[in-house]
Scaffold this motif. Structure first.
Motif, PDB file in Angstrom:
ATOM      1  N   LEU A  18     133.962  43.666  10.347  1.00 20.94           N
ATOM      2  CA  LEU A  18     133.325  43.599  11.660  1.00 20.94           C
ATOM      3  C   LEU A  18     133.581  42.256  12.312  1.00 20.94           C
ATOM      4  CD1 LEU A  18     129.820  44.933  10.592  1.00 20.94           C
ATOM      5  CD2 LEU A  18     131.674  46.245  11.601  1.00 20.94           C
ATOM      6  N   PRO A  19     133.675  42.225  13.640  1.00 22.98           N
ATOM      7  CA  PRO A  19     133.750  40.934  14.307  1.00 22.98           C
ATOM      8  C   PRO A  19     132.429  40.199  14.104  1.00 22.98           C
ATOM      9  CG  PRO A  19     134.184  42.738  15.851  1.00 22.98           C
ATOM     10  CD  PRO A  19     133.754  43.342  14.568  1.00 22.98           C
ATOM     11  N   LEU A  20     132.490  38.903  13.958  1.00 23.81           N
ATOM     12  CA  LEU A  20     131.277  38.139  13.700  1.00 23.81           C
ATOM     13  C   LEU A  20     130.304  38.187  14.870  1.00 23.81           C
ATOM     14  CD1 LEU A  20     132.794  35.070  11.839  1.00 23.81           C
ATOM     15  CD2 LEU A  20     131.537  37.003  10.868  1.00 23.81           C
ATOM     16  N   GLN A  21     130.796  38.416  16.068  1.00 24.18           N
ATOM     17  CA  GLN A  21     129.947  38.445  17.252  1.00 24.18           C
ATOM     18  C   GLN A  21     129.832  39.841  17.859  1.00 24.18           C
ATOM     19  OE1 GLN A  21     128.309  35.705  17.951  1.00 24.18           O
ATOM     20  NE2 GLN A  21     129.406  34.613  16.348  1.00 24.18           N
ATOM     21  N   ALA A  22     129.851  40.867  17.038  1.00 26.68           N
ATOM     22  CA  ALA A  22     129.793  42.241  17.549  1.00 26.68           C
ATOM     23  C   ALA A  22     128.426  42.538  18.155  1.00 26.68           C
ATOM     24  CB  ALA A  22     130.089  43.231  16.427  1.00 26.68           C
ATOM     25  N   GLN A  29     129.933  52.192  19.156  1.00 30.05           N
ATOM     26  CA  GLN A  29     131.251  52.785  19.379  1.00 30.05           C
ATOM     27  C   GLN A  29     132.056  52.832  18.083  1.00 30.05           C
ATOM     28  OE1 GLN A  29     132.738  50.216  22.453  1.00 30.05           O
ATOM     29  NE2 GLN A  29     132.012  51.565  24.093  1.00 30.05           N
ATOM     30  N   SER A  30     131.938  51.797  17.277  1.00 29.15           N
ATOM     31  CA  SER A  30     132.641  51.771  15.991  1.00 29.15           C
ATOM     32  C   SER A  30     132.146  52.873  15.067  1.00 29.15           C
ATOM     33  CB  SER A  30     132.463  50.410  15.305  1.00 29.15           C
ATOM     34  OG  SER A  30     133.120  49.418  16.024  1.00 29.15           O
ATOM     35  N   ARG A  31     130.836  53.096  15.024  1.00 33.83           N
ATOM     36  CA  ARG A  31     130.280  54.161  14.183  1.00 33.83           C
ATOM     37  C   ARG A  31     130.758  55.534  14.660  1.00 33.83           C
ATOM     38  NH1 ARG A  31     128.878  52.936   9.356  1.00 33.83           N
ATOM     39  NH2 ARG A  31     127.387  54.609   9.235  1.00 33.83           N
ATOM     40  N   GLN A  32     130.872  55.710  15.979  1.00 30.53           N
ATOM     41  CA  GLN A  32     131.359  56.977  16.514  1.00 30.53           C
ATOM     42  C   GLN A  32     132.823  57.204  16.132  1.00 30.53           C
ATOM     43  OE1 GLN A  32     130.459  56.378  20.657  1.00 30.53           O
ATOM     44  NE2 GLN A  32     128.392  57.246  20.455  1.00 30.53           N
ATOM     45  N   LEU A 127     138.140  49.120  12.983  1.00 28.61           N
ATOM     46  CA  LEU A 127     137.615  50.014  14.016  1.00 28.61           C
ATOM     47  C   LEU A 127     137.573  49.313  15.363  1.00 28.61           C
ATOM     48  CD1 LEU A 127     134.760  51.476  11.810  1.00 28.61           C
ATOM     49  CD2 LEU A 127     136.836  52.694  12.546  1.00 28.61           C
ATOM     50  N   HIS A 128     137.174  48.048  15.364  1.00 28.05           N
ATOM     51  CA  HIS A 128     137.099  47.295  16.620  1.00 28.05           C
ATOM     52  C   HIS A 128     138.478  47.087  17.231  1.00 28.05           C
ATOM     53  CE1 HIS A 128     133.066  46.588  15.116  1.00 28.05           C
ATOM     54  NE2 HIS A 128     132.742  46.332  16.367  1.00 28.05           N
ATOM     55  N   SER A 129     139.498  46.881  16.391  1.00 25.96           N
ATOM     56  CA  SER A 129     140.864  46.744  16.901  1.00 25.96           C
ATOM     57  C   SER A 129     141.316  48.036  17.568  1.00 25.96           C
ATOM     58  CB  SER A 129     141.835  46.395  15.769  1.00 25.96           C
ATOM     59  OG  SER A 129     141.536  45.162  15.205  1.00 25.96           O
ATOM     60  N   MET A 130     141.003  49.170  16.927  1.00 25.46           N
ATOM     61  CA  MET A 130     141.404  50.453  17.502  1.00 25.46           C
ATOM     62  C   MET A 130     140.669  50.744  18.809  1.00 25.46           C
ATOM     63  SD  MET A 130     142.064  53.012  14.301  1.00 25.46           S
ATOM     64  CE  MET A 130     140.773  52.494  13.171  1.00 25.46           C
ATOM     65  N   LEU A 131     139.424  50.286  18.915  1.00 26.11           N
ATOM     66  CA  LEU A 131     138.695  50.475  20.171  1.00 26.11           C
ATOM     67  C   LEU A 131     139.279  49.594  21.272  1.00 26.11           C
ATOM     68  CD1 LEU A 131     135.064  50.687  18.782  1.00 26.11           C
ATOM     69  CD2 LEU A 131     136.363  52.538  19.886  1.00 26.11           C
ATOM     70  N   ALA A 132     139.700  48.388  20.917  1.00 27.93           N
ATOM     71  CA  ALA A 132     140.274  47.470  21.907  1.00 27.93           C
ATOM     72  C   ALA A 132     141.696  47.880  22.299  1.00 27.93           C
ATOM     73  CB  ALA A 132     140.278  46.046  21.357  1.00 27.93           C
TER      74      ALA A 132
END
Length: 157
Positions: A18-22, A29-32, A127-132
């Protein structure tokens, strides 16, 4: 780095960087996205509690004690303990930067490899990379194919 660990069943456990500042919306969105990936892999439930692992272990840990070798050992110990407790055969890792620190990564160059005799590690984009960057989802799906085949085979057995 900050990781969420979640056992799914005897076949699979997840490790999500996870990003440290999520923020809350980003985590939702990541859970979805995670739920969609798991459905595509044929995994329908994700009810087990999430555990957190962060590095360095202590915020004021001296740099000499918080280097890559120490992080690798700490992460390896964390995964080994969870593997012993939960007995999963596959570890799916969504990673932005910890790929090289994963157990067995120093012996393999691929994104899907055997760690020991009874566990496979599959690593793909966070997951955050894929969302971005949604174009990463296609590459991630390719990374997940060996895991998908193993899960399908074990469901038939």
């Amino acid at each position: 780095f900050l990781l969420h660990y979640q056992p799914v069943d005897s076949r699979l456990a997840l490790l999500c960087e996870l990003p440290l500042q999520a923020g809350r919306e980003s985590l939702t969105q990541s859970r979805q996205l995670l739920a969609a990936v798991l459905r595509a892999l044929g995994v329908m439930t994700l009810d087990n509690p999430v555990e957190t692992f962060s590095w360095p272990l202590l915020p004021d840990m001296p740099a000499a004690q918080s280097g890559a070798d120490q992080a690798r050992q700490a992460l390896g110990g964390f995964v080994a303990q969870r593997r012993e407790r939960d007995g999963f055969g596959n570890l799916l890792v969504f990673s932005a930067q910890i790929d090289a620190l994963l157990p067995g990564a120093d012996k393999h160059s691929g994104r899907d490899y055997a760690h020991g005799t009874d566990c496979h590690v599959t690593c793909t984009h966070s997951l955050h990379s894929m969302l971005a960057l949604p174009e990463l989802k296609r590459a991630a799906w390719e990374h997940l194919q060996p895991l998908r085949r193993r899960l399908q085979e074990s469901a038939r057995a």
